[in-house]
Design a protein around this motif. Structure first.
Motif, PDB file in Angstrom:
ATOM      1  N   ILE A  18      32.166  39.341  44.980  1.00 41.00           N
ATOM      2  CA  ILE A  18      32.706  38.168  44.408  1.00 41.00           C
ATOM      3  C   ILE A  18      32.886  38.456  42.860  1.00 41.00           C
ATOM      4  O   ILE A  18      33.758  38.190  42.177  1.00 41.00           O
ATOM      5  CB  ILE A  18      32.317  36.771  44.496  1.00 41.00           C
ATOM      6  CG1 ILE A  18      31.979  36.520  45.879  1.00 41.00           C
ATOM      7  CG2 ILE A  18      32.527  36.146  43.399  1.00 41.00           C
ATOM      8  CD1 ILE A  18      33.437  35.921  46.368  1.00 41.00           C
ATOM      9  N   LEU A  19      32.011  39.305  42.441  1.00 41.42           N
ATOM     10  CA  LEU A  19      32.050  39.810  40.947  1.00 41.42           C
ATOM     11  C   LEU A  19      33.223  40.572  40.538  1.00 41.42           C
ATOM     12  O   LEU A  19      33.452  40.998  39.197  1.00 41.42           O
ATOM     13  CB  LEU A  19      30.710  40.304  40.704  1.00 41.42           C
ATOM     14  CG  LEU A  19      29.515  39.311  40.596  1.00 41.42           C
ATOM     15  CD1 LEU A  19      28.273  40.047  39.901  1.00 41.42           C
ATOM     16  CD2 LEU A  19      29.715  38.109  39.502  1.00 41.42           C
ATOM     17  N   ASP A  20      33.605  41.466  41.619  1.00 39.35           N
ATOM     18  CA  ASP A  20      34.636  42.396  41.371  1.00 39.35           C
ATOM     19  C   ASP A  20      36.109  41.741  41.325  1.00 39.35           C
ATOM     20  O   ASP A  20      37.134  42.449  41.036  1.00 39.35           O
ATOM     21  CB  ASP A  20      34.759  43.433  42.337  1.00 39.35           C
ATOM     22  CG  ASP A  20      33.543  44.022  42.403  1.00 39.35           C
ATOM     23  OD1 ASP A  20      32.755  44.266  41.420  1.00 39.35           O
ATOM     24  OD2 ASP A  20      33.129  44.548  43.779  1.00 39.35           O
ATOM     25  N   ARG A  21      36.054  40.374  41.509  1.00 37.76           N
ATOM     26  CA  ARG A  21      37.471  39.813  41.541  1.00 37.76           C
ATOM     27  C   ARG A  21      37.520  39.026  40.152  1.00 37.76           C
ATOM     28  O   ARG A  21      36.743  39.111  39.396  1.00 37.76           O
ATOM     29  CB  ARG A  21      37.366  38.633  42.611  1.00 37.76           C
ATOM     30  CG  ARG A  21      37.009  39.126  44.181  1.00 37.76           C
ATOM     31  CD  ARG A  21      37.166  38.052  45.006  1.00 37.76           C
ATOM     32  NE  ARG A  21      38.678  37.733  44.741  1.00 37.76           N
ATOM     33  CZ  ARG A  21      39.452  37.979  45.787  1.00 37.76           C
ATOM     34  NH1 ARG A  21      39.331  39.107  46.701  1.00 37.76           N
ATOM     35  NH2 ARG A  21      40.773  37.587  45.716  1.00 37.76           N
ATOM     36  N   ASN A  22      38.880  38.789  39.944  1.00 35.66           N
ATOM     37  CA  ASN A  22      39.088  37.750  38.864  1.00 35.66           C
ATOM     38  C   ASN A  22      38.419  36.752  38.754  1.00 35.66           C
ATOM     39  O   ASN A  22      38.539  35.953  39.864  1.00 35.66           O
ATOM     40  CB  ASN A  22      40.807  37.609  38.599  1.00 35.66           C
ATOM     41  CG  ASN A  22      41.044  36.911  37.453  1.00 35.66           C
ATOM     42  OD1 ASN A  22      40.304  36.395  36.649  1.00 35.66           O
ATOM     43  ND2 ASN A  22      42.474  36.896  37.249  1.00 35.66           N
ATOM     44  N   PRO A  23      37.739  36.061  37.757  1.00 33.79           N
ATOM     45  CA  PRO A  23      36.725  34.984  37.827  1.00 33.79           C
ATOM     46  C   PRO A  23      37.765  33.654  37.717  1.00 33.79           C
ATOM     47  O   PRO A  23      37.190  32.687  38.048  1.00 33.79           O
ATOM     48  CB  PRO A  23      35.987  35.040  36.346  1.00 33.79           C
ATOM     49  CG  PRO A  23      36.274  36.444  35.667  1.00 33.79           C
ATOM     50  CD  PRO A  23      37.156  37.165  36.597  1.00 33.79           C
ATOM     51  N   ASP A  24      38.988  34.020  37.496  1.00 34.51           N
ATOM     52  CA  ASP A  24      39.877  32.610  37.428  1.00 34.51           C
ATOM     53  C   ASP A  24      40.364  32.358  38.425  1.00 34.51           C
ATOM     54  O   ASP A  24      41.317  31.585  38.903  1.00 34.51           O
ATOM     55  CB  ASP A  24      40.939  32.975  36.346  1.00 34.51           C
ATOM     56  CG  ASP A  24      40.367  32.836  34.870  1.00 34.51           C
ATOM     57  OD1 ASP A  24      39.490  31.965  34.727  1.00 34.51           O
ATOM     58  OD2 ASP A  24      40.855  33.568  33.993  1.00 34.51           O
ATOM     59  N   ASP A  25      40.471  33.469  39.470  1.00 34.20           N
ATOM     60  CA  ASP A  25      41.002  33.282  40.969  1.00 34.20           C
ATOM     61  C   ASP A  25      40.416  31.906  41.626  1.00 34.20           C
ATOM     62  O   ASP A  25      39.101  31.798  41.543  1.00 34.20           O
ATOM     63  CB  ASP A  25      40.538  34.501  41.817  1.00 34.20           C
ATOM     64  CG  ASP A  25      41.246  35.916  41.847  1.00 34.20           C
ATOM     65  OD1 ASP A  25      42.264  35.620  41.049  1.00 34.20           O
ATOM     66  OD2 ASP A  25      41.211  36.667  42.273  1.00 34.20           O
ATOM     67  N   PRO A  26      41.300  31.137  42.146  1.00 35.88           N
ATOM     68  CA  PRO A  26      40.792  29.832  43.020  1.00 35.88           C
ATOM     69  C   PRO A  26      39.958  30.503  44.016  1.00 35.88           C
ATOM     70  O   PRO A  26      40.011  31.550  44.837  1.00 35.88           O
ATOM     71  CB  PRO A  26      42.036  29.492  43.549  1.00 35.88           C
ATOM     72  CG  PRO A  26      43.278  30.238  43.019  1.00 35.88           C
ATOM     73  CD  PRO A  26      42.645  31.465  42.512  1.00 35.88           C
ATOM     74  N   LEU A  27      38.860  29.842  44.240  1.00 39.86           N
ATOM     75  CA  LEU A  27      37.629  30.120  45.073  1.00 39.86           C
ATOM     76  C   LEU A  27      38.201  29.952  46.819  1.00 39.86           C
ATOM     77  O   LEU A  27      38.039  30.654  47.613  1.00 39.86           O
ATOM     78  CB  LEU A  27      36.539  28.933  45.180  1.00 39.86           C
ATOM     79  CG  LEU A  27      35.531  28.919  46.378  1.00 39.86           C
ATOM     80  CD1 LEU A  27      34.826  30.426  46.081  1.00 39.86           C
ATOM     81  CD2 LEU A  27      34.454  28.082  46.152  1.00 39.86           C
ATOM     82  N   LYS A  28      39.096  29.084  46.798  1.00 42.61           N
ATOM     83  CA  LYS A  28      39.973  28.842  48.444  1.00 42.61           C
ATOM     84  C   LYS A  28      40.376  30.149  48.857  1.00 42.61           C
ATOM     85  O   LYS A  28      40.537  30.411  49.817  1.00 42.61           O
ATOM     86  CB  LYS A  28      40.652  27.881  48.496  1.00 42.61           C
ATOM     87  CG  LYS A  28      39.959  26.220  48.400  1.00 42.61           C
ATOM     88  CD  LYS A  28      41.153  25.156  48.627  1.00 42.61           C
ATOM     89  CE  LYS A  28      40.418  24.110  48.744  1.00 42.61           C
ATOM     90  NZ  LYS A  28      41.356  22.911  48.985  1.00 42.61           N
ATOM     91  N   GLN A  29      41.277  30.741  47.855  1.00 44.06           N
ATOM     92  CA  GLN A  29      41.742  32.040  48.134  1.00 44.06           C
ATOM     93  C   GLN A  29      40.862  33.011  48.499  1.00 44.06           C
ATOM     94  O   GLN A  29      41.161  33.804  49.371  1.00 44.06           O
ATOM     95  CB  GLN A  29      42.668  32.354  46.563  1.00 44.06           C
ATOM     96  CG  GLN A  29      43.269  33.898  46.816  1.00 44.06           C
ATOM     97  CD  GLN A  29      43.974  34.347  45.711  1.00 44.06           C
ATOM     98  OE1 GLN A  29      44.219  33.467  44.682  1.00 44.06           O
ATOM     99  NE2 GLN A  29      44.138  35.605  45.473  1.00 44.06           N
ATOM    100  N   VAL A  30      39.762  33.016  47.878  1.00 45.74           N
ATOM    101  CA  VAL A  30      38.794  34.169  48.198  1.00 45.74           C
ATOM    102  C   VAL A  30      38.103  33.711  49.491  1.00 45.74           C
ATOM    103  O   VAL A  30      38.010  34.691  50.352  1.00 45.74           O
ATOM    104  CB  VAL A  30      37.494  34.303  47.064  1.00 45.74           C
ATOM    105  CG1 VAL A  30      36.280  35.139  47.486  1.00 45.74           C
ATOM    106  CG2 VAL A  30      38.372  34.347  45.721  1.00 45.74           C
TER     107      VAL A  30
END
Length: 177
Positions: free
Chosen positions: A100-112
């Protein structure tokens, strides 16, 4: 890049709060609806649950990873300049996915979460079958491992497959047969 915020509950929404306050002050529903029509608002709003935001807003309202209560503390640790490896270790310790930390922190959680559902690990890493591939790695005879799978209610033909194939692919091939 503008950050999209979630709208508050209808009763707290600045656009509609005064009408719900009028109802709370025991004003007749008809009078409040008339005031809404006068102000150019949809009076049907009063028939909705005042504790929920507008329906069309709910669809757009997505919590960013960095704001999600489950992951916020880890992003805060990064902000405090704690090394990423240490933060990832803390996530593993807490049973969270450190990628999760490798992702953009502004990405929506639902998308992840949706991407996680689509992505299954390789058979040898899948929690459901990993122990059987480990048994093979420990040189336990394949027939004994297959017997253990039958005992546990699993399909023993999985062991005949490529251990690097994801389970999703194996399941799709079964449906085609």
């Amino acid at each position: 890049e503008e950050k999209k915020e979630c709208r508050p509950a209808l009763k707290d929404d600045p656009e509609y709060a005064k009408y719900f306050k009028m109802l709370k002050m025991k004003m007749p529903l008809g009078a409040v609806k008339q005031a809404m029509v006068r102000d150019g608002k949809d009076p049907a709003i009063l028939d909705r649950n005042p504790d929920e935001p507008l329906e069309e807003e709910k669809k757009e309202c997505r919590l960013a990873l960095k704001d999600d209560p489950e992951y916020a503390k880890y992003f805060k640790m990064l902000k405090m300049r704690i090394p990423p490896a240490a933060v990832k270790q803390a996530m593993v310790r807490d049973g969270k996915d450190p990628s999760i930390l490798d992702r953009n922190p502004d990405d929506p959680l639902k998308q992840v979460e949706e991407e996680k559902k689509e992505c299954r690990p390789a058979l040898k890493d899948d929690p459901e079958y990993a122990k059987y591939f480990k048994m093979l790695k420990m040189r336990i005879p394949p027939a004994a491992v297959k017997q253990a799978m039958v005992r546990d209610g699993k399909d023993p033909s999985i062991l005949d497959r490529n251990p690097d194939d994801p389970l999703k692919q194996v399941e799709e091939e079964k449906k085609e047969c």
